[in-house]
Design an enzyme around this catalytic site. Structure first.
Site, PDB file in Angstrom:
ATOM      1  CG  ASP A  26      -0.049  -4.093   2.799  1.00  0.00           C
ATOM      2  OD1 ASP A  26       0.439  -3.465   1.846  1.00  0.00           O
ATOM      3  OD2 ASP A  26      -0.534  -3.548   3.809  1.00  0.00           O
ATOM      4  CB  SER A  73       3.138   1.488   6.153  1.00  0.00           C
ATOM      5  OG  SER A  73       1.950   1.678   6.872  1.00  0.00           O
ATOM      6  CG  HIS A 113      -0.367   0.230   2.524  1.00  0.00           C
ATOM      7  ND1 HIS A 113      -0.118  -0.785   3.412  1.00  0.00           N
ATOM      8  CD2 HIS A 113       0.026   1.359   3.154  1.00  0.00           C
ATOM      9  CE1 HIS A 113       0.393  -0.279   4.520  1.00  0.00           C
ATOM     10  NE2 HIS A 113       0.501   1.025   4.379  1.00  0.00           N
TER      11      HIS A 113
END
Length: 589
Positions: free
Chosen positions: A191, A269, A160
């Protein structure tokens, strides 16, 4: 990076114990001349700090209103802990425990130092498709994330972080220079993504991090990355609180994840979670509305992603059995299907026609074992030390085209069956990144395949705001054959040719001139190859659209020009039609 993030950051230095040791050493009052000779420094220090180390939770991430002044203490006076008298018993054991604690904290500090030469900041420029107007993109946006070096001169980050990217840059810790990066592979289900950097200068002084194993409960991890709130690298520490399959927010899939009590905020992230001197996982999401509950992708999922890329050169997907199961915790249910008291398993209630399981399993089979591992009545299997996990994890760790042995109970008899596992495409795509959506325009009618990203355009509350019938089909229907799509009339671009049909949008197209529609490419070929005077579309609710074919073809170019649409069909349909030699694609500017 995530839709909802924790509002505050919490930090706890990994070197707190070392600094406390240093304070005791530097500030301890001198002994009078008559005092007995001092103990060896390490022994004295460990005895002084042992009660504080033992009383404090190991590697606690409890939030403090002021900086910790002593181990296990939030704020308070800056005094020095008094050296207690030696307790009765073996002091060597106490020293060993204290030394182990100090060594563990020191190892964590060394691991973070190693990560500083491995963690990078990722800058992404992205542009997402507009599913209401599928011939154009939304405005580009800039976002930031984290990544880290793995062997083979590659950068691991989250999918993402680079989804729908148009340009990607990376920056090393302590460097002002940004380097262009290319996306080598992306796995949106798990992901994860791999980046490469051509510049040789970027790799000078960079170290790769080795992958470790799944941490046990209450083991400490340090999350390293570049969260919001600042430009420099950040380190937060926490402990493992749960290991189980979890919904991945980006890919909408169920895969194993590790829950930790360290804050994971937008920007974290893609950063590594360090345990010891190895990577325990990749930070990727948090729990909306909760404080300091973050999730990391565990090493088995990372290795499965990397091995698939190395084998085929691209992301290969995660396998599924293609079945839906019901727990058999009710004794009456078990007796009805002939399960003996010692038997455990789950009831097969639904089978995907595209799966290999459709060939060998039947509805109402009892699935007893997967590859020799007994399945409990609640669908779980043993995992590590007295933990349990759903058997879907065993399936997801299989590589495409691998086989598994299923033990089933059918009509009161046990059977062993072999099934081939592979990734399966749903009838309605759950996500569609890094590519433009498909569309086809004829006489102002805009036809598209139904996808969940289209439904997401109705807003955050898309489940209630989107058309109910389409939403139910998207979530529940299974494909009957490969390549099948639900084609819908998404909107009507007004023209004289389609007046009176404007209220028929958001309905599924069932037939074209009496032929059932398989997918958007099939609909396009049926329309373009029409040889009759009239063109008829049969929709949901028995609605019908009839057009004079020649007039409709002329109206198409008129509508495209009025709405400044460059092409009557998406690029994938243009290529398909050109390959089949059915039409020559025409574009208007």
């Amino acid at each position: 990076m995530l839709a909802a993030a924790a509002s505050s950051l919490s930090r706890l230095s990994s070197s707190s114990a070392v600094r406390a040791l240093r304070r005791v050493l530097l500030h301890a009052p001198p002994l009078p001349p008559s005092a007995s000779p001092p103990l060896p420094p390490l022994r004295a220090l460990t005895r002084a700090l042992l009660p504080h180390l033992a009383a404090a939770p190991r590697f606690s991430t409890a939030s403090c209103s002021s900086p910790p002044s002593r181990i296990g203490e939030c704020g308070g006076a800056q005094g020095i802990p008094a050296i207690p008298e030696e307790a009765e018993g073996d002091g060597a054991e106490e020293e060993a425990q204290a030394e182990a604690l100090v060594r563990r904290d020191t190892d964590a500090y060394a691991a973070v130092e190693l990560a500083l030469d491995s963690v990078v900041k990722v800058f992404t420029v992205s542009s997402s498709p507009n599913y209401f107007l599928p011939w154009q993109n939304k405005a580009q946006r800039e976002s930031m994330g984290s990544g880290f070096i793995i062997p083979g001169r590659r950068i691991m980050t989250n999918a993402h972080v680079v989804a729908d990217h148009t340009f990607v840059l990376v920056r090393k810790h302590g460097s002002p220079t940004k380097y262009k990066a290319e996306v080598q592979a992306v796995g949106h289900e798990c992901d994860l993504a791999l980046l490469t950097v051509e510049s040789g200068e970027f790799w000078d002084g960079m170290n790769s991090l080795e992958l470790g194993d799944i941490p046990f409960l209450q083991e400490a991890v340090a999350v390293v990355g570049y969260p919001q709130g600042g430009d420099n690298i950040s380190v937060t520490k926490g402990v493992v609180s749960r290991v189980e399959p979890t919904q991945y927010a980006h890919g909408a899939t169920q895969l194993m994840a590790i829950q930790i009590d360290a804050a994971i905020n937008p920007g974290n992230s893609g950063g590594p979670a360090i345990m010891g001197d190895k990577v325990a996982g990749v930070a990727f999401q948090n729990l909306s509305g909760a404080e300091n509950i973050g999730y990391i992708i565990p090493v088995p999922v990372i290795k499965r992603f990397i091995s698939g890329v190395e084998k085929s050169g691209k992301y290969s997907g995660f396998c599924t059995l293609g079945i839906s199961c019901q727990a058999t915790e009710n004794i009456q249910l078990r007796e009805c299907f002939g399960m003996r008291p010692e038997m455990t398993g789950v009831l097969v209630s639904r089978i995907n026609p595209l799966s290999d399981a459709y060939r060998i399993l039947k509805k109402d089979d009892i699935l007893l074992e997967f590859d020799g591992v007994p399945i409990a009545n609640d669908g779980t299997v043993p995992f590590r030390n007295r933990e349990r996990i759903t058997f879907d994890h065993l399936v997801s760790m299989k590589k495409p085209e691998e086989t598994a042995v299923l033990k089933v109970l059918r009509d009161g008899k046990e059977q062993e069956l072999s099934v081939t596992l592979r990734p399966l495409q749903p009838l309605v795509l759950v996500h569609q990144f890094d590519k433009l959506p498909s569309y086809y325009i004829f006489a102002g009618f805009v036809f598209i395949p139904l996808t969940q990203p289209y439904l997401h355009e109705f807003g955050e509350d898309w489940y209630n705001a989107s058309p109910r019938r389409l939403c139910e089909r998207a979530l529940r229907e299974l494909p009957k054959k490969a390549g099948e799509q639900l084609v819908i009339l998404s909107q009507v671009l007004m023209d004289d040719i389609n007046v009176g049909y404007e209220r028929l949008s958001e309905l599924q197209v069932k037939k074209v001139n009496g032929v059932e529609v398989e997918n958007l490419k099939h609909l396009c070929s049926l329309v373009e190859g029409c040889t009759e005077d009239n063109l008829r579309f049969d929709l949901d609710d028995e609605r019908v659209i009839v057009l004079k074919y020649r007039n409709a073809r002329l109206a198409t170019s008129r509508v495209l020009k009025r709405h400044r649409i460059p092409s009557a069909m998406s690029s994938d349909l243009v290529e398909e039609q050109s390959t089949n030699g059915e039409i020559e694609a025409s574009c208007t500017s």
